[in-house]
Design an enzyme around this catalytic site. Structure first.
Site, PDB file in Angstrom:
ATOM      1  N   LYS A  33     -12.699 -10.341   5.153  1.00  0.00           N
ATOM      2  CA  LYS A  33     -12.395  -9.349   4.753  1.00  0.00           C
ATOM      3  C   LYS A  33     -13.664  -8.585   4.728  1.00  0.00           C
ATOM      4  O   LYS A  33     -14.625  -8.132   3.501  1.00  0.00           O
ATOM      5  CB  LYS A  33     -11.778  -9.619   3.393  1.00  0.00           C
ATOM      6  CG  LYS A  33     -10.554 -10.035   3.274  1.00  0.00           C
ATOM      7  CD  LYS A  33      -9.639  -9.682   3.841  1.00  0.00           C
ATOM      8  CE  LYS A  33      -7.859 -10.328   4.082  1.00  0.00           C
ATOM      9  NZ  LYS A  33      -7.280  -9.357   4.316  1.00  0.00           N
ATOM     10  N   LYS A  54      -3.129 -10.059  -2.921  1.00  0.00           N
ATOM     11  CA  LYS A  54      -1.898  -9.847  -3.445  1.00  0.00           C
ATOM     12  C   LYS A  54      -0.726 -11.028  -2.855  1.00  0.00           C
ATOM     13  O   LYS A  54       0.516 -11.285  -3.882  1.00  0.00           O
ATOM     14  CB  LYS A  54      -1.748  -8.289  -3.518  1.00  0.00           C
ATOM     15  CG  LYS A  54      -0.897  -7.617  -2.338  1.00  0.00           C
ATOM     16  CD  LYS A  54       0.508  -7.146  -2.551  1.00  0.00           C
ATOM     17  CE  LYS A  54       1.412  -6.636  -1.509  1.00  0.00           C
ATOM     18  NZ  LYS A  54       0.894  -6.733  -0.175  1.00  0.00           N
ATOM     19  N   LYS A  76       3.064 -12.322   3.968  1.00  0.00           N
ATOM     20  CA  LYS A  76       3.837 -12.566   3.092  1.00  0.00           C
ATOM     21  C   LYS A  76       4.974 -13.368   3.358  1.00  0.00           C
ATOM     22  O   LYS A  76       5.459 -13.601   2.978  1.00  0.00           O
ATOM     23  CB  LYS A  76       3.949 -10.853   3.719  1.00  0.00           C
ATOM     24  CG  LYS A  76       3.794  -9.354   4.082  1.00  0.00           C
ATOM     25  CD  LYS A  76       4.333  -8.363   3.881  1.00  0.00           C
ATOM     26  CE  LYS A  76       3.713  -7.143   3.684  1.00  0.00           C
ATOM     27  NZ  LYS A  76       2.058  -6.733   2.331  1.00  0.00           N
ATOM     28  N   GLY A  89       0.914  -1.301   0.280  1.00  0.00           N
ATOM     29  CA  GLY A  89      -0.151  -0.136  -0.086  1.00  0.00           C
ATOM     30  C   GLY A  89       0.568   1.691  -0.157  1.00  0.00           C
ATOM     31  O   GLY A  89       0.448   2.694  -0.695  1.00  0.00           O
ATOM     32  N   ASN A  90       2.305   0.877   0.704  1.00  0.00           N
ATOM     33  CA  ASN A  90       2.278   2.564   0.468  1.00  0.00           C
ATOM     34  C   ASN A  90       3.468   2.855  -0.441  1.00  0.00           C
ATOM     35  O   ASN A  90       3.535   3.479  -0.494  1.00  0.00           O
ATOM     36  CB  ASN A  90       3.795   2.671   1.681  1.00  0.00           C
ATOM     37  CG  ASN A  90       5.156   1.582   1.337  1.00  0.00           C
ATOM     38  OD1 ASN A  90       4.984   0.162   1.198  1.00  0.00           O
ATOM     39  ND2 ASN A  90       6.605   1.546   1.807  1.00  0.00           N
TER      40      ASN A  90
HETATM   41  P1  ADP Z   1       0.776  -3.743   2.599  1.00  0.00           P
HETATM   42  O1  ADP Z   1       0.123  -2.614   2.100  1.00  0.00           O
HETATM   43  O2  ADP Z   1       2.941  -3.426   1.786  1.00  0.00           O
HETATM   44  O3  ADP Z   1       0.436  -5.435   2.027  1.00  0.00           O
HETATM   45  P2  ADP Z   1       0.223  -4.608   5.432  1.00  0.00           P
HETATM   46  O4  ADP Z   1       0.603  -3.072   6.031  1.00  0.00           O
HETATM   47  O5  ADP Z   1      -0.432  -5.035   5.069  1.00  0.00           O
HETATM   48  O6  ADP Z   1       1.378  -3.672   3.861  1.00  0.00           O
HETATM   49  O7  ADP Z   1       1.753  -5.564   6.119  1.00  0.00           O
HETATM   50  C1  ADP Z   1       3.479  -4.600   6.862  1.00  0.00           C
HETATM   51  C2  ADP Z   1       2.895  -3.827   8.024  1.00  0.00           C
HETATM   52  O8  ADP Z   1       2.662  -5.327   8.720  1.00  0.00           O
HETATM   53  C3  ADP Z   1       4.167  -3.486   8.060  1.00  0.00           C
HETATM   54  O9  ADP Z   1       4.580  -1.417   7.871  1.00  0.00           O
HETATM   55  C4  ADP Z   1       4.244  -3.359   9.280  1.00  0.00           C
HETATM   56  O10 ADP Z   1       3.509  -1.945  10.385  1.00  0.00           O
HETATM   57  C5  ADP Z   1       3.081  -4.299  10.096  1.00  0.00           C
HETATM   58  N1  ADP Z   1       3.474  -5.355  11.300  1.00  0.00           N
HETATM   59  C6  ADP Z   1       2.925  -6.517  11.653  1.00  0.00           C
HETATM   60  N2  ADP Z   1       3.541  -7.822  12.452  1.00  0.00           N
HETATM   61  C7  ADP Z   1       4.655  -6.924  11.822  1.00  0.00           C
HETATM   62  C8  ADP Z   1       5.692  -7.858  11.846  1.00  0.00           C
HETATM   63  N3  ADP Z   1       6.010  -9.165  12.667  1.00  0.00           N
HETATM   64  N4  ADP Z   1       7.341  -7.676  11.246  1.00  0.00           N
HETATM   65  C9  ADP Z   1       7.132  -6.677  10.790  1.00  0.00           C
HETATM   66  N5  ADP Z   1       5.634  -5.864  10.382  1.00  0.00           N
HETATM   67  C10 ADP Z   1       4.997  -6.113  11.174  1.00  0.00           C
HETATM   68 MG    MG Z   2      -1.126  -6.193   2.877  1.00  0.00          MG
END
Ligand code: ADP
Ligand code: MG
Length: 307
Positions: free
Chosen positions: A125, A209, A269, A9-10
């Site tokens: 969701k 995704k 992820k 998302g970022n």
């Molecule tokens: P994206 O849009 O890239 O899919 P998400 O918000 O779905 O991002 O997931 C990434 C985020 O998850 C990170 O930016 C962080 O804030 C958070 N996060 C949750 N658990 C963890 C973890 N165990 N280690 C690192 N980040 C984590």
């Molecule tokens: Mg995500």
């Protein structure tokens, strides 16, 4: 190296104008990797964008009684096209500036899910607007959509998030890659479809995704799945005093730690990375921040998942 790059998302921002700004720096990172000689396939999320489109189409329906309900797969397709347009334009510009001009093409992707996936019996969701109980009940009566109370205050529609099993446009993507194109595909996980005989039926669901990207990387026999998000590394006990950043995980360790990671953000992820890394010899997955991609590939940062 052939790499599937999954943008979080970022990389896109959360509003239409933010997206135009965000894609410029995102495209610069992608262009550097292409300039280094990597064959790049870009995938991306679509949470905020499909939300905006879905809300806009619902508002239109309230305003104009002639307007039919816009199905979620149509909103998903619109988000793929619109994000693809911004990414394509930004990447094209960055590549030309570097003298690496080449075709950049968005493939509107349909992702096959199994109609018998257990996710279909437990929609997980939340999507769309926050509604009152009465609004939710009225809409449910007309559409058959599933609504649940969210955080004890308002009501939201819930849709299932099944696992992807195949990618319909895979051969088209392969042809474009053979022709030297940079491909943007599987946006928002792709439009979910269920195979019924010789036809594909779009379904009101969302595909993660990260899982769609891992499947695409596996099917394309990529060397690397690069998951770019807002954190530099994966942590155990994230945001607690015991927080421990991870440099490397084997697929087995990643699966074993599954309970440690937040569902819906880091868990998909880590699982996607583990599945891709376990799918063939030499395959690696790296989870890192968008602006650390080059350092991550150079082994200087990120969480690497490999055997
Ligand atoms: P994206 O849009 O890239 O899919 P998400 O918000 O779905 O991002 O997931 C990434 C985020 O998850 C990170 O930016 C962080 O804030 C958070 N996060 C949750 N658990 C963890 C973890 N165990 N280690 C690192 N980040 C984590
Ligand atoms: Mg995500």
């Amino acid at each position: 190296m052939r790499m599937v790059i999954a943008l979080g998302g970022n990389a896109l921002g959360t509003t239409l104008s933010q997206q135009r700004t965000a894609v410029a720096s995102t495209a610069a990172v992608m262009a550097e990797l292409i300039a280094q000689g990597h064959q790049v396939i870009i995938t991306h999320g679509n949470g905020p964008q499909v939300g905006i489109i879905h809300n806009a189409m619902s508002a239109l329906q309230r305003e104009d009684p002639e307007q039919e309900d816009t199905p979620l797969p149509v909103c998903g397709a619109m988000s793929q096209a619109y994000i693809g347009l911004d990414l394509q334009a930004a990447l094209d510009r960055e590549l030309r500036q570097r003298g690496f001009g080449r075709p950049v093409c968005t493939v509107l992707t349909q992702t096959v899910v199994d109609g018998a996936d257990p996710a279909f019996s437990k929609p997980s969701k939340p999507i769309g607007k926050f509604l009152t109980r009465q609004e939710a009940e009225e809409l449910s009566a007309v559409t058959g959509y599933v609504f649940r109370e969210d955080a004890g205050r308002s009501w939201r529609r819930y849709v299932p998030s099944p696992l992807p099993v195949d990618i319909v446009e895979l051969d088209a993507i392969r042809l474009l890659l053979q022709g030297g194109a940079v491909v943007i595909a599987c946006g928002g996980g792709g439009v979910p479809v269920v195979a019924e005989g010789n036809t594909l039926r779009p379904v009101g669901a969302v595909i993660d995704k990260d899982f769609a990207s891992a499947l695409l990387a596996e099917k394309l026999e990529a060397d690397m799945l690069l998951i770019l998000t807002a954190v530099e590394k994966v942590a155990l006990h994230y945001r607690t005093p015991q927080q421990q950043w991870l440099d490397h995980l084997t697929p087995e360790e990643a699966e074993a730690y599954a309970g440690e990671f937040a569902a819906g953000s880091m868990l998909p992820k880590v699982q996607a990375a583990a599945r891709f890394a376990a799918s063939g010899t030499g395959r690696k997955a790296l989870i890192t921040a968008l602006d650390r991609a080059a350092d991550g590939l150079a082994g200087k940062t990120g969480t690497l998942v490999s055997r």
